[in-house]
Design an enzyme around this catalytic site. Sequence first.
Site, PDB file in Angstrom:
ATOM      1  N   SER A  85      -6.269   7.935   1.139  1.00 22.22           N
ATOM      2  CA  SER A  85      -5.893   7.472  -0.187  1.00 22.22           C
ATOM      3  C   SER A  85      -4.845   8.368  -0.842  1.00 22.22           C
ATOM      4  CB  SER A  85      -7.155   7.344  -1.021  1.00 22.22           C
ATOM      5  OG  SER A  85      -6.993   6.272  -1.902  1.00 22.22           O
TER       6      SER A  85
ATOM      7  N   LYS B 123      -1.302  10.029   0.777  1.00 19.99           N
ATOM      8  CA  LYS B 123       0.076  10.120   0.282  1.00 19.99           C
ATOM      9  C   LYS B 123       0.576  11.556   0.494  1.00 19.99           C
ATOM     10  CE  LYS B 123      -1.450   7.294  -3.745  1.00 19.99           C
ATOM     11  NZ  LYS B 123      -1.641   5.957  -3.346  1.00 19.99           N
TER      12      LYS B 123
ATOM     13  N   HIS C 288     -12.256   0.213   0.727  1.00 20.03           N
ATOM     14  CA  HIS C 288     -11.542   1.493   0.635  1.00 20.03           C
ATOM     15  C   HIS C 288     -12.463   2.674   0.945  1.00 20.03           C
ATOM     16  CE1 HIS C 288      -8.227   3.902  -0.810  1.00 20.03           C
ATOM     17  NE2 HIS C 288      -9.002   4.538  -1.666  1.00 20.03           N
TER      18      HIS C 288
ATOM     19  N   TRP D 256      -5.683  -3.481  -3.066  1.00 22.20           N
ATOM     20  CA  TRP D 256      -4.949  -2.590  -3.985  1.00 22.20           C
ATOM     21  C   TRP D 256      -3.952  -1.723  -3.205  1.00 22.20           C
ATOM     22  CZ3 TRP D 256      -3.817  -2.349  -8.851  1.00 22.20           C
ATOM     23  CH2 TRP D 256      -3.587  -1.139  -9.524  1.00 22.20           C
TER      24      TRP D 256
END
Length: 396
Positions: A228, A232, A369, A319
Amino acid sequence: MKPARALIGIAVLSAALLPALGAQTPPANEDESKVPPYVLPDPLVLADGRKVGDARTWKEKRRPELLRLFETHVYGRTPAGGPKRRFQVTKTDPSALGGRATRKDVAITFGDGAASRRMDLLVYVPNAPRAPVPVFLGLNFQRNDAVKWPVETIVDRGYGVASAFYGDLFPDRADGAGESVLTLFPARQGPDAWNAIGVWAWALSRALDYLETDRAVDAKRVALLGHSRLGKAALWAGAQDPRFAMVISNESGCGGAALSKRIYGETVAAITKQFPHWFCANFARYAGREAELPVDQHELLALIAPRPLYVASAVEDRWADPKGEFLAALGADPVYRRLGTDGLPAHEMPAVDQPVQGQIAYHVRSGGHDLADYDWRQYLAFADRHFPAGTAPRRR
Ligand code: GCU
Protein backbone atom coordinates in the site's frame (compact mmCIF):
# COMPACT_ATOMS: atom_id res chain seq x y z
CA MET A 1 -2.65 -0.44 13.12
CA LYS A 2 -3.72 -1.10 9.59
CA PRO A 3 -4.93 1.73 7.39
CA ALA A 4 -8.64 1.14 7.23
CA ARG A 5 -10.37 1.15 3.89
CA ALA A 6 -13.63 1.98 5.65
CA LEU A 7 -12.18 5.28 6.77
CA ILE A 8 -11.18 6.10 3.25
CA GLY A 9 -14.68 5.33 2.05
CA ILE A 10 -16.06 7.71 4.64
CA ALA A 11 -13.59 10.39 3.62
CA VAL A 12 -14.57 10.13 -0.02
CA LEU A 13 -18.23 10.04 0.81
CA SER A 14 -18.11 12.98 3.15
CA ALA A 15 -16.28 15.04 0.55
CA ALA A 16 -19.10 14.24 -1.83
CA LEU A 17 -21.93 14.86 0.62
CA LEU A 18 -20.60 17.87 2.40
CA PRO A 19 -19.25 20.16 -0.25
CA ALA A 20 -19.64 23.08 2.11
CA LEU A 21 -16.78 21.69 4.19
CA GLY A 22 -14.20 22.64 1.65
CA ALA A 23 -12.24 21.39 -1.31
CA GLN A 24 -14.16 18.93 -3.41
CA THR A 25 -12.90 15.55 -4.35
CA PRO A 26 -15.21 13.90 -6.83
CA PRO A 27 -16.39 10.45 -5.74
CA ALA A 28 -14.09 7.71 -6.98
CA ASN A 29 -14.83 6.26 -10.39
CA GLU A 30 -15.09 2.48 -10.14
CA ASP A 31 -16.83 1.99 -13.46
CA GLU A 32 -14.55 0.78 -16.24
CA SER A 33 -16.82 2.28 -18.89
CA LYS A 34 -16.23 5.74 -17.39
CA VAL A 35 -12.45 5.65 -17.71
CA PRO A 36 -11.69 8.54 -20.06
CA PRO A 37 -9.40 8.11 -23.05
CA TYR A 38 -5.81 8.83 -22.07
CA VAL A 39 -2.37 8.74 -23.64
CA LEU A 40 0.64 7.30 -21.82
CA PRO A 41 4.07 8.79 -22.38
CA ASP A 42 6.52 6.39 -24.05
CA PRO A 43 9.23 5.47 -21.55
CA LEU A 44 11.63 4.78 -24.43
CA VAL A 45 11.41 8.24 -26.00
CA LEU A 46 13.93 10.81 -24.82
CA ALA A 47 12.95 14.40 -24.09
CA ASP A 48 14.48 15.42 -27.42
CA GLY A 49 12.24 12.96 -29.25
CA ARG A 50 14.85 10.32 -30.01
CA LYS A 51 14.06 6.69 -29.29
CA VAL A 52 16.17 4.79 -26.75
CA GLY A 53 17.93 2.18 -28.87
CA ASP A 54 20.25 0.52 -26.39
CA ALA A 55 20.90 -0.12 -22.71
CA ARG A 56 23.56 2.55 -22.52
CA THR A 57 21.25 5.33 -23.71
CA TRP A 58 18.65 4.10 -21.25
CA LYS A 59 21.09 4.16 -18.36
CA GLU A 60 22.91 7.38 -19.17
CA LYS A 61 20.14 9.49 -20.67
CA ARG A 62 16.57 8.27 -20.25
CA ARG A 63 16.83 6.91 -16.72
CA PRO A 64 18.16 10.22 -15.33
CA GLU A 65 15.49 12.12 -17.28
CA LEU A 66 12.71 10.01 -15.80
CA LEU A 67 14.13 10.22 -12.30
CA ARG A 68 14.18 13.99 -12.63
CA LEU A 69 10.55 14.04 -13.78
CA PHE A 70 9.39 11.94 -10.82
CA GLU A 71 11.40 14.12 -8.43
CA THR A 72 10.00 17.31 -9.86
CA HIS A 73 6.37 16.37 -10.33
CA VAL A 74 5.58 13.50 -7.96
CA TYR A 75 7.77 12.63 -4.98
CA GLY A 76 10.16 15.55 -4.61
CA ARG A 77 13.92 15.66 -4.70
CA THR A 78 15.91 13.39 -2.40
CA PRO A 79 18.88 15.50 -1.30
CA ALA A 80 22.33 13.97 -1.56
CA GLY A 81 24.39 13.56 1.59
CA GLY A 82 22.39 14.04 4.73
CA PRO A 83 23.11 13.52 8.40
CA LYS A 84 25.80 11.27 9.79
CA ARG A 85 24.62 7.68 10.33
CA ARG A 86 25.63 5.14 12.92
CA PHE A 87 24.73 1.46 13.09
CA GLN A 88 24.65 -0.27 16.42
CA VAL A 89 23.49 -3.82 17.04
CA THR A 90 21.78 -3.35 20.39
CA LYS A 91 20.65 -6.93 20.93
CA THR A 92 21.43 -10.30 19.36
CA ASP A 93 19.42 -13.43 20.02
CA PRO A 94 21.05 -16.42 18.31
CA SER A 95 18.21 -18.75 19.25
CA ALA A 96 15.19 -16.87 17.98
CA LEU A 97 12.23 -18.70 16.44
CA GLY A 98 13.00 -21.85 18.40
CA GLY A 99 16.67 -21.77 17.41
CA ARG A 100 16.05 -21.50 13.68
CA ALA A 101 17.08 -17.87 13.37
CA THR A 102 19.24 -15.15 14.78
CA ARG A 103 17.42 -11.97 15.65
CA LYS A 104 19.24 -8.67 15.76
CA ASP A 105 17.93 -5.33 16.86
CA VAL A 106 19.86 -2.63 15.08
CA ALA A 107 19.69 1.04 16.00
CA ILE A 108 20.39 3.23 13.00
CA THR A 109 21.00 6.75 14.27
CA PHE A 110 20.90 9.80 12.06
CA GLY A 111 22.66 12.94 13.26
CA ASP A 112 24.09 13.68 16.69
CA GLY A 113 22.90 14.58 20.15
CA ALA A 114 19.44 15.79 21.04
CA ALA A 115 18.49 16.49 17.44
CA SER A 116 19.27 12.96 16.27
CA ARG A 117 16.62 10.55 14.97
CA ARG A 118 16.64 6.83 15.21
CA MET A 119 15.32 4.01 13.09
CA ASP A 120 15.15 0.59 14.71
CA LEU A 121 15.79 -2.15 12.21
CA LEU A 122 14.65 -5.63 13.14
CA VAL A 123 16.65 -8.35 11.40
CA TYR A 124 16.10 -12.11 11.34
CA VAL A 125 18.51 -14.40 9.51
CA PRO A 126 18.10 -18.15 9.31
CA ASN A 127 20.73 -20.10 11.23
CA ALA A 128 20.85 -23.05 8.84
CA PRO A 129 22.68 -21.76 5.76
CA ARG A 130 26.40 -21.22 5.86
CA ALA A 131 26.35 -18.64 3.09
CA PRO A 132 25.03 -15.09 3.38
CA VAL A 133 21.28 -15.09 2.82
CA PRO A 134 19.00 -13.04 0.58
CA VAL A 135 16.68 -10.80 2.56
CA PHE A 136 13.17 -9.36 2.26
CA LEU A 137 13.29 -5.76 3.42
CA GLY A 138 10.37 -3.43 4.01
CA LEU A 139 8.89 -0.84 6.29
CA ASN A 140 6.04 -1.81 8.59
CA PHE A 141 2.92 -0.08 9.89
CA GLN A 142 2.85 -1.57 13.35
CA ARG A 143 6.26 -1.22 15.03
CA ASN A 144 8.82 -3.99 14.91
CA ASP A 145 7.44 -6.24 17.58
CA ALA A 146 4.16 -6.49 15.78
CA VAL A 147 5.44 -7.07 12.25
CA LYS A 148 2.70 -8.91 10.45
CA TRP A 149 4.98 -10.71 8.02
CA PRO A 150 5.09 -14.55 8.21
CA VAL A 151 8.64 -14.43 9.55
CA GLU A 152 8.91 -18.17 10.33
CA THR A 153 7.82 -19.19 6.85
CA ILE A 154 10.25 -16.77 5.25
CA VAL A 155 13.14 -17.88 7.45
CA ASP A 156 12.35 -21.57 6.87
CA ARG A 157 12.61 -20.90 3.14
CA GLY A 158 16.15 -19.62 3.63
CA TYR A 159 15.53 -15.88 3.55
CA GLY A 160 16.26 -13.20 6.08
CA VAL A 161 13.79 -10.49 7.06
CA ALA A 162 14.54 -6.85 7.83
CA SER A 163 11.94 -4.32 8.81
CA ALA A 164 11.57 -0.92 10.43
CA PHE A 165 8.57 1.11 11.59
CA TYR A 166 7.76 3.84 9.07
CA GLY A 167 6.64 6.24 11.81
CA ASP A 168 10.24 6.37 13.10
CA LEU A 169 11.16 8.22 9.93
CA PHE A 170 8.15 10.39 9.23
CA PRO A 171 5.02 10.16 11.42
CA ASP A 172 2.18 9.63 8.98
CA ARG A 173 0.29 12.85 9.60
CA ALA A 174 -0.12 16.07 7.66
CA ASP A 175 2.02 17.79 10.32
CA GLY A 176 4.50 14.91 10.71
CA ALA A 177 7.46 16.70 9.10
CA GLY A 178 8.46 18.40 12.36
CA GLU A 179 9.11 15.02 13.98
CA SER A 180 10.62 13.42 10.91
CA VAL A 181 14.21 12.96 9.75
CA LEU A 182 13.59 16.00 7.55
CA THR A 183 14.58 18.09 10.56
CA LEU A 184 18.14 16.84 10.01
CA PHE A 185 18.35 18.19 6.48
CA PRO A 186 18.74 21.80 5.43
CA ALA A 187 15.30 23.43 5.17
CA ARG A 188 13.29 22.12 2.27
CA GLN A 189 12.07 24.66 -0.17
CA GLY A 190 10.03 24.78 -3.29
CA PRO A 191 7.24 22.82 -4.91
CA ASP A 192 9.62 19.92 -5.57
CA ALA A 193 10.74 19.53 -1.94
CA TRP A 194 10.59 15.90 -0.80
CA ASN A 195 8.04 14.67 1.69
CA ALA A 196 6.99 11.51 3.55
CA ILE A 197 7.23 9.02 0.67
CA GLY A 198 10.63 10.45 -0.23
CA VAL A 199 11.79 10.06 3.37
CA TRP A 200 10.48 6.50 3.69
CA ALA A 201 12.26 5.61 0.45
CA TRP A 202 15.46 7.24 1.66
CA ALA A 203 15.27 5.23 4.89
CA LEU A 204 14.99 1.98 2.95
CA SER A 205 18.31 2.79 1.31
CA ARG A 206 19.81 3.48 4.74
CA ALA A 207 18.55 0.09 5.93
CA LEU A 208 20.34 -1.40 2.93
CA ASP A 209 23.50 0.49 3.95
CA TYR A 210 23.33 -1.43 7.21
CA LEU A 211 22.60 -4.76 5.53
CA GLU A 212 25.75 -4.25 3.43
CA THR A 213 27.73 -4.37 6.66
CA ASP A 214 26.06 -7.52 8.02
CA ARG A 215 28.06 -10.60 7.11
CA ALA A 216 25.10 -12.92 7.50
CA VAL A 217 23.33 -11.07 4.68
CA ASP A 218 23.92 -11.09 0.95
CA ALA A 219 23.19 -7.42 0.27
CA LYS A 220 23.26 -8.08 -3.47
CA ARG A 221 20.07 -10.10 -3.07
CA VAL A 222 17.78 -7.80 -1.14
CA ALA A 223 14.14 -7.89 -2.20
CA LEU A 224 12.34 -4.71 -1.28
CA LEU A 225 8.68 -5.20 -0.46
CA GLY A 226 5.97 -2.74 0.50
CA HIS A 227 2.23 -2.86 1.00
CA SER A 228 0.00 0.00 0.00
CA ARG A 229 1.48 3.39 0.94
CA LEU A 230 4.65 1.55 1.86
CA GLY A 231 4.52 -0.06 -1.59
CA LYS A 232 4.66 3.44 -3.05
CA ALA A 233 7.76 4.09 -0.93
CA ALA A 234 9.31 0.76 -1.96
CA LEU A 235 8.83 1.53 -5.65
CA TRP A 236 10.32 4.99 -5.31
CA ALA A 237 13.28 3.57 -3.34
CA GLY A 238 13.80 0.81 -5.89
CA ALA A 239 13.60 3.30 -8.75
CA GLN A 240 16.28 5.53 -7.25
CA ASP A 241 18.64 2.99 -5.72
CA PRO A 242 19.85 0.29 -8.12
CA ARG A 243 21.36 -1.72 -5.25
CA PHE A 244 17.93 -3.21 -4.53
CA ALA A 245 17.98 -6.48 -6.45
CA MET A 246 14.19 -6.98 -6.60
CA VAL A 247 11.15 -4.83 -5.89
CA ILE A 248 7.69 -6.04 -4.88
CA SER A 249 4.67 -3.76 -4.86
CA ASN A 250 1.69 -5.12 -2.97
CA GLU A 251 -1.42 -3.10 -3.81
CA SER A 252 0.46 0.19 -3.89
CA GLY A 253 -2.25 1.90 -5.95
CA CYS A 254 -2.32 5.61 -6.74
CA GLY A 255 1.16 7.15 -6.65
CA GLY A 256 2.52 3.58 -6.62
CA ALA A 257 2.02 1.02 -9.35
CA ALA A 258 -1.35 2.29 -10.65
CA LEU A 259 -1.56 4.59 -13.65
CA SER A 260 -2.65 8.11 -12.70
CA LYS A 261 -4.10 9.03 -16.07
CA ARG A 262 -6.72 6.26 -15.98
CA ILE A 263 -8.90 8.01 -13.41
CA TYR A 264 -10.14 4.87 -11.71
CA GLY A 265 -10.27 4.46 -7.94
CA GLU A 266 -8.07 6.88 -6.02
CA THR A 267 -7.06 9.96 -8.01
CA VAL A 268 -4.37 12.60 -7.71
CA ALA A 269 -7.03 14.93 -6.29
CA ALA A 270 -8.12 12.45 -3.63
CA ILE A 271 -4.65 11.39 -2.54
CA THR A 272 -3.09 14.83 -2.37
CA LYS A 273 -6.06 16.17 -0.45
CA GLN A 274 -6.17 13.39 2.10
CA PHE A 275 -2.41 12.88 2.41
CA PRO A 276 -0.87 16.29 1.69
CA HIS A 277 2.38 15.18 3.35
CA TRP A 278 3.14 12.25 1.05
CA PHE A 279 4.19 13.86 -2.23
CA CYS A 280 5.89 17.07 -3.28
CA ALA A 281 3.61 20.09 -3.64
CA ASN A 282 3.81 19.94 -7.44
CA PHE A 283 1.88 16.68 -7.56
CA ALA A 284 -1.29 18.33 -6.26
CA ARG A 285 -1.23 20.66 -9.28
CA TYR A 286 -2.26 17.68 -11.40
CA ALA A 287 -5.47 17.11 -9.43
CA GLY A 288 -8.14 16.83 -12.12
CA ARG A 289 -5.43 17.52 -14.73
CA GLU A 290 -3.78 14.11 -14.90
CA ALA A 291 -3.52 14.36 -18.69
CA GLU A 292 -0.90 17.08 -18.16
CA LEU A 293 1.36 14.92 -16.00
CA PRO A 294 4.60 14.50 -17.98
CA VAL A 295 5.07 10.98 -16.54
CA ASP A 296 2.93 8.09 -15.46
CA GLN A 297 3.56 5.23 -13.09
CA HIS A 298 4.55 2.66 -15.75
CA GLU A 299 7.70 4.77 -16.05
CA LEU A 300 8.33 4.45 -12.32
CA LEU A 301 8.16 0.69 -12.76
CA ALA A 302 10.47 0.95 -15.78
CA LEU A 303 13.08 2.63 -13.57
CA ILE A 304 13.43 -0.71 -11.80
CA ALA A 305 14.39 -2.46 -15.06
CA PRO A 306 16.08 -4.82 -15.65
CA ARG A 307 15.75 -6.00 -12.04
CA PRO A 308 12.94 -8.44 -11.16
CA LEU A 309 9.74 -6.59 -10.34
CA TYR A 310 6.49 -7.97 -8.91
CA VAL A 311 3.27 -5.96 -9.04
CA ALA A 312 0.30 -7.43 -7.18
CA SER A 313 -3.31 -6.35 -6.83
CA ALA A 314 -6.44 -7.64 -5.10
CA VAL A 315 -9.64 -7.83 -7.04
CA GLU A 316 -11.82 -6.11 -4.44
CA ASP A 317 -9.24 -3.38 -3.90
CA ARG A 318 -10.74 -1.14 -6.55
CA TRP A 319 -9.48 1.98 -4.77
CA ALA A 320 -5.96 0.87 -5.81
CA ASP A 321 -7.12 0.16 -9.41
CA PRO A 322 -5.98 -3.42 -10.10
CA LYS A 323 -6.27 -2.96 -13.86
CA GLY A 324 -4.28 0.27 -13.72
CA GLU A 325 -1.56 -1.62 -11.84
CA PHE A 326 -1.55 -4.35 -14.46
CA LEU A 327 -1.41 -1.82 -17.30
CA ALA A 328 1.50 -0.03 -15.65
CA ALA A 329 3.42 -3.32 -15.40
CA LEU A 330 2.62 -3.93 -19.06
CA GLY A 331 3.75 -0.39 -19.88
CA ALA A 332 7.15 -1.09 -18.29
CA ASP A 333 7.59 -4.25 -20.37
CA PRO A 334 9.17 -2.60 -23.46
CA VAL A 335 11.94 -1.15 -21.30
CA TYR A 336 12.78 -4.57 -19.86
CA ARG A 337 12.88 -6.02 -23.36
CA ARG A 338 15.05 -3.18 -24.65
CA LEU A 339 17.46 -3.95 -21.83
CA GLY A 340 17.63 -7.57 -22.95
CA THR A 341 15.52 -9.43 -20.39
CA ASP A 342 12.03 -10.78 -20.82
CA GLY A 343 9.26 -8.63 -19.41
CA LEU A 344 5.71 -9.43 -18.39
CA PRO A 345 4.54 -12.70 -19.95
CA ALA A 346 0.97 -11.52 -20.59
CA HIS A 347 -0.80 -9.11 -22.92
CA GLU A 348 -4.13 -9.23 -21.16
CA MET A 349 -4.88 -8.97 -17.48
CA PRO A 350 -4.67 -12.52 -16.08
CA ALA A 351 -7.62 -14.13 -14.33
CA VAL A 352 -7.97 -13.81 -10.57
CA ASP A 353 -5.45 -15.97 -8.67
CA GLN A 354 -3.48 -16.80 -11.84
CA PRO A 355 -0.04 -15.22 -11.38
CA VAL A 356 2.14 -14.57 -14.41
CA GLN A 357 5.85 -14.41 -13.68
CA GLY A 358 8.66 -13.32 -15.96
CA GLN A 359 11.25 -10.66 -15.14
CA ILE A 360 8.09 -8.70 -14.36
CA ALA A 361 5.40 -10.60 -12.46
CA TYR A 362 1.79 -9.72 -11.82
CA HIS A 363 -1.17 -11.22 -10.03
CA VAL A 364 -4.61 -10.14 -8.97
CA ARG A 365 -5.65 -12.07 -5.90
CA SER A 366 -9.19 -12.74 -4.78
CA GLY A 367 -10.21 -10.69 -1.76
CA GLY A 368 -9.46 -7.21 -0.55
CA HIS A 369 -6.69 -4.84 0.45
CA ASP A 370 -4.12 -6.79 2.45
CA LEU A 371 -0.70 -8.42 2.35
CA ALA A 372 -1.97 -11.99 2.47
CA ASP A 373 -0.35 -15.41 2.74
CA TYR A 374 -1.31 -15.95 -0.89
CA ASP A 375 0.78 -12.93 -1.85
CA TRP A 376 3.74 -14.14 0.20
CA ARG A 377 3.63 -17.56 -1.47
CA GLN A 378 4.00 -15.91 -4.87
CA TYR A 379 6.79 -13.61 -3.68
CA LEU A 380 8.76 -16.50 -2.19
CA ALA A 381 8.40 -18.47 -5.43
CA PHE A 382 9.47 -15.40 -7.41
CA ALA A 383 12.51 -14.89 -5.17
CA ASP A 384 13.41 -18.60 -5.38
CA ARG A 385 13.45 -18.24 -9.15
CA HIS A 386 15.52 -15.07 -9.27
CA PHE A 387 17.77 -15.64 -6.27
CA PRO A 388 18.68 -19.29 -6.74
CA ALA A 389 20.29 -20.94 -3.75
CA GLY A 390 24.04 -21.18 -3.87
CA THR A 391 24.64 -17.96 -5.78
CA ALA A 392 26.02 -16.12 -2.77
CA PRO A 393 29.65 -16.20 -1.65
CA ARG A 394 30.25 -18.29 1.46
CA ARG A 395 30.47 -16.50 4.76
CA ARG A 396 33.96 -15.46 5.67
C1 GCU B 1 -5.37 4.79 1.71
C2 GCU B 1 -4.76 5.61 0.61
C3 GCU B 1 -3.95 4.75 -0.34
C4 GCU B 1 -2.97 3.91 0.44
C5 GCU B 1 -3.69 3.14 1.52
C6 GCU B 1 -2.80 2.31 2.44
O1 GCU B 1 -6.36 3.94 1.18
O2 GCU B 1 -5.79 6.30 -0.05
O3 GCU B 1 -3.26 5.54 -1.28
O4 GCU B 1 -2.25 3.07 -0.43
O5 GCU B 1 -4.39 4.03 2.34
O6 GCU B 1 -1.65 2.69 2.68
O7 GCU B 1 -3.32 1.30 2.96
